[in-house]
Design an enzyme around this catalytic site. Structure first.
Site, PDB file in Angstrom:
ATOM      1  N   CYS A 134      42.845  17.800 -24.035  1.00  0.00           N
ATOM      2  CA  CYS A 134      44.136  17.526 -23.395  1.00  0.00           C
ATOM      3  C   CYS A 134      44.004  16.261 -22.537  1.00  0.00           C
ATOM      4  O   CYS A 134      43.480  15.257 -23.007  1.00  0.00           O
ATOM      5  CB  CYS A 134      44.533  18.766 -22.591  1.00  0.00           C
ATOM      6  SG  CYS A 134      46.269  18.892 -22.203  1.00  0.00           S
ATOM      7  N   ALA A 135      44.440  16.301 -21.297  1.00  0.00           N
ATOM      8  CA  ALA A 135      44.266  15.136 -20.430  1.00  0.00           C
ATOM      9  C   ALA A 135      42.832  15.016 -19.927  1.00  0.00           C
ATOM     10  O   ALA A 135      42.444  13.991 -19.356  1.00  0.00           O
ATOM     11  CB  ALA A 135      45.227  15.214 -19.247  1.00  0.00           C
TER      12      ALA A 135
END
Lengths: 174, 174
Positions: free
Chosen positions: A91-92
């Site tokens: 994800c981030a």
């Protein structure tokens, strides 16, 4: 979405330490959507990293910012990578791979929300999981199972991955 | 695998209360694979259930046994179902549907590990998610995303489901 990663690895009988950094409440980490998880250890209290085969950075934009800007994490990621261990991020969380200066120019992926932060310094991919030079990256909560199962396969082989996957009733196509 | 369900529902802007029962450690619930989650509330402290549209029972065999044998939970599930609300359960959590005497004879699914406990009193299905008479059941960690997204769709419609699903990078085929 980190508890899914933890559970999948533990199902494969991998010893997992859930490490906390800079907790605002000393008892738990508050995740992206308000889920409160109690870490097993504070990262600062872990003295020996030689026993670990992989470090996994969770997702969530706020967590990713805190983790990727943390010098202790940057140093740890860089030394794990240099020692030939796996580093993984979803994800981030992929931002931490960049801030630790790992595998620049190599293949990487992330949640689209941080693509612009990565595409200039990496060969940005849109596959659900990308493995390049022992750096494992993935896209978001919807790819978390595939991400965790890939780590199981990298550490313990395809047979173990299939065993865990079957018991979890994972679709043949994720 | 309950934090994934919580996160998906919260992404859909659904207000979620994570309720704990019979915690061995007063500060957190220890999940199936050792993940420690801090509940928002003790179930006993919630006085008004009218505000809830659905109750979701998580998986994990030990949790399922504790939850399904808890009279407070049985009463709550039965009254929610009677009031026309959704009741949902995943993995071994489906045992709680049975112990609350809900929708006997109807369609149901669960993790295969508890199939034998359910197939005599229900029309046992092997679909990844089963919805019958406002009872939503699912099979395991590998079907948790589909389970949570189905609940989002039932409460808020297909458009909201697709919005959440796209942001989470869920594969078109789970």
């Amino acid at each position: 979405m980190s508890d899914q990663n933890i559970s999948v690895l533990r199902r494969a009988q991998i010893d997992v330490t859930v490490a906390g950094i800079t907790l605002q409440n000393e008892n738990y980490a508050k995740c992206n959507r308000g889920v409160k998880i109690v870490p097993d250890q504070s990262l600062s209290n872990i003295s020996n990293f030689d026993i670990y085969d992989v470090i996994v950075i969770p997702g969530g934009l706020n967590a990713a910012k805190a983790i990727s800007s943390n010098p202790e994490v940057q140093k740890l990621l860089a030394s794990m990578h240099q020692a030939g261990k796996f580093v993984a991020a979803i994800c981030a969380g992929t931002l931490a791979i960049k801030s630790a200066n790992i595998n620049k120019g190599g293949k990487i992926t992330s949640h689209p929300i941080v693509k612009a932060d990565l595409e200039n310094e990496y060969s940005y991919q849109e596959d659900r999981v990308v493995v390049d030079n022992k750096v494992v990256t993935s896209r978001g909560p919807g790819t978390a199972l595939l991400f965790a199962l890939t780590i199981v396969e990298l550490l313990l082989g395809e047979e173990k991955r299939n065993e865990v996957s079957n018991h979890m009733i994972v679709a043949s196509i994720l």
